[in-house]
Design a protein around this motif. Sequence first.
Motif, mmCIF file in Angstrom:
data_model
loop_
_atom_site.group_PDB
_atom_site.id
_atom_site.type_symbol
_atom_site.label_atom_id
_atom_site.label_comp_id
_atom_site.label_asym_id
_atom_site.label_seq_id
_atom_site.Cartn_x
_atom_site.Cartn_y
_atom_site.Cartn_z
ATOM 1 N N LEU A 678 1.444 -0.451 -0.047
ATOM 2 C CA LEU A 678 0.020 -0.113 -0.314
ATOM 3 C C LEU A 678 0.935 1.084 -0.245
ATOM 4 O O LEU A 678 0.758 2.206 -1.130
ATOM 5 C CB LEU A 678 -0.748 -0.491 1.563
ATOM 6 C CG LEU A 678 -2.039 0.805 1.260
ATOM 7 C CD1 LEU A 678 -2.966 1.001 0.049
ATOM 8 C CD2 LEU A 678 -2.426 0.706 2.676
ATOM 9 N N CYS A 679 2.226 1.230 0.665
ATOM 10 C CA CYS A 679 2.527 2.643 0.985
ATOM 11 C C CYS A 679 3.710 2.491 0.750
ATOM 12 O O CYS A 679 4.610 3.974 0.197
ATOM 13 C CB CYS A 679 3.122 2.475 2.458
ATOM 14 S SG CYS A 679 0.922 2.645 3.461
ATOM 15 N N GLY A 680 4.473 1.474 0.115
ATOM 16 C CA GLY A 680 6.207 1.461 -1.014
ATOM 17 C C GLY A 680 6.331 1.852 -1.467
ATOM 18 O O GLY A 680 7.245 2.520 -1.838
ATOM 19 N N ILE A 685 8.771 6.718 -5.300
ATOM 20 C CA ILE A 685 8.329 7.877 -5.750
ATOM 21 C C ILE A 685 7.731 9.559 -5.656
ATOM 22 O O ILE A 685 8.651 9.806 -5.734
ATOM 23 C CB ILE A 685 7.067 7.858 -6.705
ATOM 24 C CG1 ILE A 685 6.685 6.561 -7.353
ATOM 25 C CG2 ILE A 685 6.567 8.631 -7.643
ATOM 26 C CD1 ILE A 685 5.156 5.812 -7.681
ATOM 27 N N TRP A 686 7.464 9.208 -4.067
ATOM 28 C CA TRP A 686 7.891 10.790 -3.397
ATOM 29 C C TRP A 686 8.800 11.514 -2.982
ATOM 30 O O TRP A 686 9.718 11.780 -3.073
ATOM 31 C CB TRP A 686 6.282 10.337 -1.901
ATOM 32 C CG TRP A 686 6.508 11.580 -0.813
ATOM 33 C CD1 TRP A 686 6.159 12.931 -1.270
ATOM 34 C CD2 TRP A 686 7.826 11.841 -0.188
ATOM 35 N NE1 TRP A 686 6.451 14.072 -0.009
ATOM 36 C CE2 TRP A 686 7.245 13.673 0.365
ATOM 37 C CE3 TRP A 686 8.723 11.063 0.858
ATOM 38 C CZ2 TRP A 686 8.145 13.258 1.363
ATOM 39 C CZ3 TRP A 686 9.114 11.837 1.834
ATOM 40 C CH2 TRP A 686 9.487 12.665 1.997
ATOM 41 N N LYS A 687 9.822 10.577 -3.195
ATOM 42 C CA LYS A 687 11.465 10.436 -2.082
ATOM 43 C C LYS A 687 11.591 10.655 -3.715
ATOM 44 O O LYS A 687 12.874 11.169 -3.395
ATOM 45 C CB LYS A 687 11.607 9.468 -1.319
ATOM 46 C CG LYS A 687 13.292 9.747 -0.835
ATOM 47 C CD LYS A 687 13.084 7.936 -0.219
ATOM 48 C CE LYS A 687 15.061 8.488 0.540
ATOM 49 N NZ LYS A 687 15.970 6.822 1.362
ATOM 50 N N GLU A 688 11.810 10.452 -4.440
ATOM 51 C CA GLU A 688 12.315 10.327 -5.955
ATOM 52 C C GLU A 688 12.284 11.600 -5.810
ATOM 53 O O GLU A 688 13.152 12.297 -6.623
ATOM 54 C CB GLU A 688 12.082 9.295 -6.794
ATOM 55 C CG GLU A 688 12.648 9.347 -7.899
ATOM 56 C CD GLU A 688 14.269 8.709 -7.075
ATOM 57 O OE1 GLU A 688 15.027 9.541 -8.884
ATOM 58 O OE2 GLU A 688 14.814 7.924 -7.112
ATOM 59 N N GLU A 692 14.537 15.249 -6.586
ATOM 60 C CA GLU A 692 14.654 15.463 -8.071
ATOM 61 C C GLU A 692 14.157 16.743 -7.836
ATOM 62 O O GLU A 692 15.485 18.024 -9.031
ATOM 63 C CB GLU A 692 13.080 14.800 -8.904
ATOM 64 C CG GLU A 692 14.407 13.720 -9.627
ATOM 65 C CD GLU A 692 13.284 13.047 -10.145
ATOM 66 O OE1 GLU A 692 11.420 13.781 -10.192
ATOM 67 O OE2 GLU A 692 12.848 12.222 -10.564
ATOM 68 N N LEU A 693 13.680 17.434 -6.426
ATOM 69 C CA LEU A 693 13.188 18.712 -6.728
ATOM 70 C C LEU A 693 14.008 20.001 -6.385
ATOM 71 O O LEU A 693 14.767 20.684 -6.305
ATOM 72 C CB LEU A 693 12.227 19.100 -5.691
ATOM 73 C CG LEU A 693 11.455 20.418 -5.187
ATOM 74 C CD1 LEU A 693 10.983 20.875 -6.874
ATOM 75 C CD2 LEU A 693 11.044 19.994 -4.073
ATOM 76 N N LEU A 694 14.804 18.887 -5.356
ATOM 77 C CA LEU A 694 16.268 19.971 -4.154
ATOM 78 C C LEU A 694 17.969 19.903 -5.475
ATOM 79 O O LEU A 694 18.234 21.243 -5.492
ATOM 80 C CB LEU A 694 16.507 18.772 -3.701
ATOM 81 C CG LEU A 694 16.062 18.648 -2.361
ATOM 82 C CD1 LEU A 694 16.644 17.670 -1.047
ATOM 83 C CD2 LEU A 694 15.670 19.896 -1.662
ATOM 84 N N ALA A 710 12.824 10.234 -16.752
ATOM 85 C CA ALA A 710 12.663 9.382 -18.041
ATOM 86 C C ALA A 710 12.709 7.642 -17.621
ATOM 87 O O ALA A 710 12.046 7.350 -17.747
ATOM 88 C CB ALA A 710 13.618 8.885 -19.327
ATOM 89 N N SER A 711 13.519 7.482 -16.663
ATOM 90 C CA SER A 711 13.702 6.306 -16.180
ATOM 91 C C SER A 711 13.005 6.106 -15.181
ATOM 92 O O SER A 711 12.403 5.843 -14.734
ATOM 93 C CB SER A 711 15.210 6.241 -15.524
ATOM 94 O OG SER A 711 15.344 7.476 -14.092
ATOM 95 N N GLN A 712 12.298 7.149 -13.452
ATOM 96 C CA GLN A 712 11.319 6.954 -13.393
ATOM 97 C C GLN A 712 9.690 7.117 -14.049
ATOM 98 O O GLN A 712 9.336 6.012 -13.553
ATOM 99 C CB GLN A 712 11.514 8.451 -12.543
ATOM 100 C CG GLN A 712 9.871 8.132 -11.332
ATOM 101 C CD GLN A 712 9.471 9.385 -10.881
ATOM 102 O OE1 GLN A 712 10.535 11.340 -11.532
ATOM 103 N NE2 GLN A 712 8.397 10.525 -11.216
ATOM 104 N N ALA A 713 9.648 7.407 -15.310
ATOM 105 C CA ALA A 713 8.641 7.159 -15.689
ATOM 106 C C ALA A 713 8.741 5.626 -16.683
ATOM 107 O O ALA A 713 7.452 4.857 -16.356
ATOM 108 C CB ALA A 713 8.376 8.073 -17.487
ATOM 109 N N GLN A 714 9.478 5.328 -16.370
ATOM 110 C CA GLN A 714 10.027 4.371 -17.127
ATOM 111 C C GLN A 714 10.011 2.600 -15.694
ATOM 112 O O GLN A 714 8.840 2.188 -15.800
ATOM 113 C CB GLN A 714 11.224 3.421 -17.729
ATOM 114 C CG GLN A 714 11.573 2.675 -18.644
ATOM 115 C CD GLN A 714 11.947 2.108 -19.300
ATOM 116 O OE1 GLN A 714 13.001 3.073 -19.261
ATOM 117 N NE2 GLN A 714 12.498 1.017 -19.785
#
Length: 860
Positions: A678-680, A685-688, A692-694, A710-714
Amino acid sequence: MGSLFRSEEMALCQLFLQSEAAYACVSELGELGLAQFRDLNPDVNAFQRKFVNEVRRCDEMERKLRYLEKEIKKDGIPIMDSGEIIEAPQPREMIDLEATFEKLENELREVNQNAEALKRNFLELTELKHILKKTQVFFDEAQGSYLYCHNSYSYSQMAADGSREDEQANLLGEEGLRTGGQSLKLGFVAGVILRERIPAFERMLWRACRGNVYLRQAEIDDPLCDPASGEQVFKSVFIIFFQGEQLKTRVKKICEGFRGTLYPCPETPLDRREMAVGVMTRIEDLNTVLNQTQDHRHRVLVAAAKNLKTWFTKVRKIKAIYHTLNLFNLDVTQKCLIAECWVPIADLESIHHALRRGTERSGSSVPPILNKMDTKETPPTYFRLNKFTKGFQALIDAYGVATYREANPTPFAIITFPFLFSVMFGDFGHGFIMTLFAMWMIVNEKPLMNKKFNSEIWNIFFAGKYIICLMGFFSMYTGLIYNDFFSKSLNIFGSEWFVPYTTMSVIREKEVMLDPKNAFTDEAYPLGLDPVWQVAENKIQFLNAYKMKVSIIVGVCHMLFGVMISLWNHMFFRRQINIICEFIPQIIFMTFLFFYLCLLVFHKWCSYSAVADAHGLKEEGAHCAPSILITFINMVLFKSSYPPNGEVPDCDPYMYSGQEGFQKFLVFIALMCVPWMLCGKPYLIWKERKLELLKANNGNAGGLMEETNASQAQMIDGSAGAVGTSHEHEEEFSDICIHQAIHTIEYVLGCVSNTASYLRLWALSLAHAQLSEVLWSMVMRIGLSQTSWYGGIVLWAIFAAWAVLTLGILILMEGLSAFLHTLRLHWVEFQNKFYQGQGYPFLPFSFEIILDAAQNTELD
């Protein structure tokens, strides 16, 4: 299994063709059937495209060919099919084809018009012949008799007197009717009318003329041919007598309204005989001309029938080529056609060869150019199939076409589908009949295919002949395991049970209970169930427990295999986050709960037996075997299996030492997998994204940012259809959380419901066996119980009824039911673990597909 397990790699290519060579190149690609063209003119009206005139010419040629085909079938002339591969003709051959079809159509229409006119004249002369013959009889009957009547005597009064048909009068024109010493001359008209209209025609005459007419009619014995429709119709000759022009006009209008045909009939017998002779002469001449016309028409149609299939093939290929050329774009110089098409990467060399052959055929000196394009669009899904795998792939595609490059369930369904079907349909006799039927279709495949049946049900059976063959073969295997042959057992190896009682004891007791400790040889039956269970009173209770446990084991293994296939998908698409946060907790959850349940079943089968009771091993005896259902419920509820009041039970409720603690550990780990699923994934994704925002705030995004996106979307794209496809917009984090919650709840609840759904294997198997047994006991046993001399005749009739019911109910209806349930188990319980089915099929431009579709349309 390579291209069947995962779809072919596809590439979007741009094709540049010289205008002179475009037709020949597209023709070669149509013969090859490996290119799916895209419409580059979606906003252009179909009537405004470049080759619309050529398509219209092809439509006109098709219309003429359909007209020829209709006339050929009307005469019952067989249409020849040479079976040769016919290449698409050159564009210049269209003029010759058009001229040939125009000549044939005009000639045939002219012949038909002449034949119809001749038939109409022949019909008129035939009707006139019958009128002259029948009216002569009417006048002969009136010879020598007079009818005296008053002017007020009406037709209704004649009917009231009951003498309408018997009344005779001298109605000859030259003598007339004598009333009060005066001669009154009557007029008459004669004609023919359809026989079924005579009653209404007679009533209308009586009402409209107020009974002041006299009608005589006689049926024409032989049917007459209608020249317009060609049907046989029955008609009657009528003659109507009246007085005065007013009645004459009224009678003619009524005849016209009832579609009656009036013919001139002379008043004197001599004139009627002369006219009859002339009519007979003209009929003989017309017969001769009609025969010659029909012979000429037949010769024309026979010559056309020899080439009709070839002409249809040529015209349809030309039309398909121009339809495809209408999808192309013209460059600014109007000398080059530009196309875009999806092609399999493995067949690029074959496509290059086809384009080269087309260029050589056209005589062009400019070679075509085929370039691969970079695109973000999802390619179509393409599997290389043969006649064996085609039917199984159709079952999977009915649920949804596989997403591009995802694992295809078809290779596994080739085995699992007939096996699950056979678990529900397990009867050696029924499976043998099904296998024989399928083998007959396979052996006679080519002759049956050439017959082109119109029955939709037959076409479905024929298309799935290999599926039916495997289903029947597997049903024979499970029939041996169940030891079920038309509801009877096969005693092949002899029973491992024996009766330890005397003969008198068995005779005195109606029912004898066999104790496994004393009546079993301690050896298992070599294959399947012991035949002694066929005569056991507790057969259903035993089979209930056995088949229910087998259904759970088969279902859990089937679902675990589906979860394992999802790992292959995640590894292929490099979705590492899905492996960590979906596959691992899913496999742990199902293994620790439901696969453990299957292990308990095997443990119970191996550890508890009546043999242990015989050797004094009380804890391993059959009566100490705990209930697996109760054990599993207590395990999930963290409840102890010992009595709550602290009493010490006679038998240990646990199967092995430390079972209670181990089960609590399994349930705890399985429950921990739920928040993991449920949370993993949302957390990673939130951490990633936060990282990226930083990086973006520090000004270090640049190319690294794009690469990371691109890698994250994949990784997070659960429905990635094409490798290398990226999203224009990132999915909202709230949507990710909602989707993951839905996916988690669906999987957790689905593990329970899907496992219970596999119990249909047990339910339908028992239903099939019991229905077969009831049919034998209520039908077949009646014939076998006859002992008199006519017993053979009764048995023959009873066997016929039993065979019909077996084929109609147990094989067709029960087989269809088991088929549908098997299909549901694959679509819902198995494929939802790994299969998305969100792709679209690869539909290449292929002459073979186009011609097959045209033939199927003709049959419909």
